[in-house]
Design a protein around this motif. Sequence first.
Motif, short mmCIF file in Angstrom:
data_model
loop_
_atom_site.label_atom_id
_atom_site.label_comp_id
_atom_site.label_asym_id
_atom_site.label_seq_id
_atom_site.Cartn_x
_atom_site.Cartn_y
_atom_site.Cartn_z
N LEU A 69 -4.99 1.63 5.58
CA LEU A 69 -3.74 2.45 5.53
C LEU A 69 -3.91 3.87 4.80
CD1 LEU A 69 -1.41 -0.29 3.97
CD2 LEU A 69 -1.33 0.33 6.04
N GLU A 116 1.19 5.70 4.02
CA GLU A 116 1.41 4.41 4.62
C GLU A 116 1.48 3.36 3.51
OE1 GLU A 116 -0.17 5.07 8.93
OE2 GLU A 116 -1.42 4.17 7.65
N GLU A 173 4.60 3.80 1.62
CA GLU A 173 5.69 3.05 2.21
C GLU A 173 5.77 1.39 2.28
OE1 GLU A 173 8.37 4.67 3.78
OE2 GLU A 173 7.62 6.31 2.89
N LYS A 174 4.73 0.79 2.24
CA LYS A 174 4.67 -0.46 2.40
C LYS A 174 5.02 -1.04 1.02
CE LYS A 174 0.83 -4.19 2.70
NZ LYS A 174 -0.41 -4.48 2.93
#
Length: 285
Positions: A273, A277, A280-281
């Motif tokens: 990632l 990202e 965001e996860k």
Amino acid sequence: MKIFKEFKEFNEYVGLKMPVDNDIDIGYYDAANMRTKSEAVTADFYRISIKFNYVDKSQALPKPIDAIFFSSPTMSNGWNVEPNYTGMYLQLSKKIIEENRFLFKTYLDYGQHEALFLTKNEVDEITTLFGLMHKYYISESRNFNVLLSYVNVLISVVETFYSRQFSTNPKQYNRIVTDFQQSLKDYYNQPVKQLPNVQYFADQLGLTPNYLGDIIKHFTNKSALENIHEFVIKKAKELLEKNTSMNNTEVAYHLGFEYPNYFSKFFRKQVNLTPKEYREKIKNL
């Protein structure tokens, strides 16, 4: 400090026989006719010394040992020894190492940090192997490629002996692993200007990088660099999760990355990632 560029001048100083080749020198010690004490000197080539009944009088509690010692062109060594040991030596030029690096292991760069202590069976095995190698070395019909093959076998045997030593004396090496792991934790307790590397931690622990790397690999099943990368990723995740006020560029610089885009590539390679990202996860969990 004396610096010896060639086998010939070093052998003359120590009291060894004159070499028959400029790139590889193999012989037996004759301690009674050798220099038993010397200030630190540097030999500008690689040396493997196999010594039996060897007593180093500079030690706090001198006692005879059977061991293999290594020295590289960057090492300076002095000695003060009893003149009654026996053994053999192998000397290799920098040229032959560079041209045949695939044949050699990292032990050549262990230097003075780690002697390989030999068992009785290992003494017998290495003596037999060395005898065959020496016989071929002094033969008029010697083939250089075959001689290098003998050297490679010797180095490979040493590898198995080191694995045995690492396994039979874990307390000593566990301390090194623990100190390495603590040094990793301490690294980011101060402002940093670069990523941590193996050389840095080797310097912190007073070891050569190859020696430290082999111990870490033996006890963690991962290279020292892999351990470092795992720790950097752990710190990166902590910063991305808890320091939401820091953007990705600030995180990169805090970790010691010179370029933020390199941090993004490194993080993605390790985590699959991008830093963005990953954040965001975490938000969506």
